[in-house]
Write an enzyme that holds these catalytic residues in place. Structure first.
Site, PDB file in Angstrom:
ATOM      1  N   THR A 127     -10.873  -3.458  -0.414  1.00  0.00           N
ATOM      2  CA  THR A 127     -11.287  -2.178  -0.029  1.00  0.00           C
ATOM      3  C   THR A 127     -13.090  -2.066   0.191  1.00  0.00           C
ATOM      4  OG1 THR A 127      -9.641  -0.908  -1.270  1.00  0.00           O
ATOM      5  CG2 THR A 127     -11.386   0.280  -0.893  1.00  0.00           C
ATOM      6  N   PRO A 129     -16.350   0.529   1.095  1.00  0.00           N
ATOM      7  CA  PRO A 129     -16.890   2.046   0.710  1.00  0.00           C
ATOM      8  C   PRO A 129     -16.369   2.906   2.138  1.00  0.00           C
ATOM      9  CG  PRO A 129     -18.828   0.450   0.558  1.00  0.00           C
ATOM     10  CD  PRO A 129     -17.735  -0.310   0.950  1.00  0.00           C
ATOM     11  N   GLU A 364      -3.735   0.243  -4.658  1.00  0.00           N
ATOM     12  CA  GLU A 364      -2.744  -0.532  -4.118  1.00  0.00           C
ATOM     13  C   GLU A 364      -2.088   0.362  -3.101  1.00  0.00           C
ATOM     14  OE1 GLU A 364      -0.634  -3.593  -6.007  1.00  0.00           O
ATOM     15  OE2 GLU A 364      -2.240  -3.706  -7.726  1.00  0.00           O
TER      16      GLU A 364
END
Length: 384
Positions: A127, A129, A364
């Site tokens: 992941t 920003p 997730e």
């Protein structure tokens, strides 16, 4: 195995003796080592290094050689104790799986044994920003220079990143290819140019370190690449297929903890001259909680069993993750309602459980992404 195991002409949902013993061990550990520290570690956002070290001493809880079913049993019990601490303890599975899926024998021999020899941590950095659900938007780049790659970019919301010895980083080696241009790398945390930008202050699961990472001209040997260039997205998705049942099990554990507290309180709390458990408005809530927890657990066990059989479980893993996460949020919210005003106070445990539950709907793969995965699997099924 524990669920959907063919026995003669029927199906068994019974745990083996070894699985029952493992679940009891995990429950005892949660009761004695996790619950007494849960509130304090949550309040101060304390990294549970002491609990991680004690869990590491118990080889049965370490995950080495265990199947997805056993991992689900452990995850439920530890999360029943505290999902924040549990996540810190078991997140190495998420970090190590990409190497188990795509690593060479040399990479596995170099990086995995230390995880078993001492209580060190690793992380999974996907992941960013501006790229959460949409991994095609990943901006971190990896540029080849001879025998090295140079990484530049940032990662966000990375579990245990501020405490990890190494990180699996997903970066783009071909930005024009979108998600097909992603590649995975093993990056030691002490590599020059890799910094922990910030330890993030979270609403729930506060005992787990969640950090933002920055990469500025981080040089990584080509030998640290997992698989070939462009295989990163496939590696990440295969990893999540395997870890989502464990995440679902954690959600079941949180829901079960809230249910236990709600039942105990409903029996003891007297209003209108009788325990509130006798009021239909309360006991119907409890009945729904019990049924939904059981359903979430069975979906989780099904997905875990399929993985242990070597079957593709993308659909079943998303069933489990979506339903268990939403169940945890609903059950903990209803538990707060049963406690009434007291449930809103920090001195009562259901307030924390409600905060902890929310994260299961986000990390997730959000509950919305799970629905997209389920719909895709229904309308565009694969033969494997």
């Amino acid at each position: 195995m524990a669920t959907a195991e063919a026995i003669g002409t029927g199906i068994s949902f019974a745990l083996t003796g070894e699985q029952r013993a493992l679940r009891e061990l995990a429950h005892e550990f949660a009761e004695k080592e996790i619950r007494p520290k849960a509130a304090e570690y949550d309040e101060h956002q304390t990294h549970p290094a002491d609990v991680i070290a004690k869990a590491h001493e118990r080889e049965e809880l370490g995950g080495a050689g265990l199947g997805a079913m056993e991992g689900a049993l452990i995850g439920e019990e530890l999360s029943w104790g505290c999902s924040g601490i549990a996540t810190a303890v078991i997140a190495n599975i998420l970090g190590a799986l990409p190497m188990l899926i795509a690593g060479t024998e040399e990479q596995r021999r170099e990086w995995l044994p230390p995880l078993l020899e001492e209580p060190i941590l690793c992380s999974f950095a996907l992941t960013e920003p501006n790229a959460g659900s949409d991994v095609s938007g990943i901006q971190t780049t990896a540029t080849r220079h001879g025998d090295d790659y140079v990484l530049n970019g940032s990662k966000m919301f990375i579990t245990n990143a501020g405490r990890a010895s190494w990180v699996i980083v997903f970066a783009s080696t071909d930005k024009s290819a979108g998600h097909r241009g992603l590649t995975a790398f093993i990056v030691p945390s002490d590599t020059e140019g890799l910094t922990v930008e910030k330890h993030l202050d979270k609403m729930g699961q506060r005992a787990t370190d969640t950090s933002a990472l920055a990469f500025q001209d981080v040089k990584v040997p080509a030998a640290n690449r997992l698989g070939e260039e462009g295989q990163g997205f496939k590696i990440a998705m295969q990893t999540l297929d395997h870890t989502r049942p464990g995440t679902a099990a954690g959600a079941v554990g949180v829901a079960r903890a809230a249910f236990d507290h709600a039942v105990e309180y409903a029996r003891e709390r007297v209003q209108f001259g009788q325990p509130i458990a006798m009021n239909q408005g309360v006991n119907f809530l409890v009945a729904d909680m019990a049924a939904e927890i059981e359903a979430a657990r069975l979906l989780t066990w099904q997905a875990a069993w399929m993985l242990d059989q070597g079957q593709r479980a993308t659909l079943q893993s998303s069933y489990a993750k979506r339903f268990a996460a939403d169940t945890a949020m609903k059950v903990t919210t209803d538990a707060v309602q049963i406690f009434g005003g007291y449930g809103y106070m920090k001195e009562y445990p259901v307030e924390k459980l409600m905060r902890d539950a929310k994260l299961f709907q986000i990390y997730e793969g959000t509950s919305q992404i799970q629905r997209l995965v389920i719909a895709r699997e229904i309308f565009l099924p694969r033969d494997d």
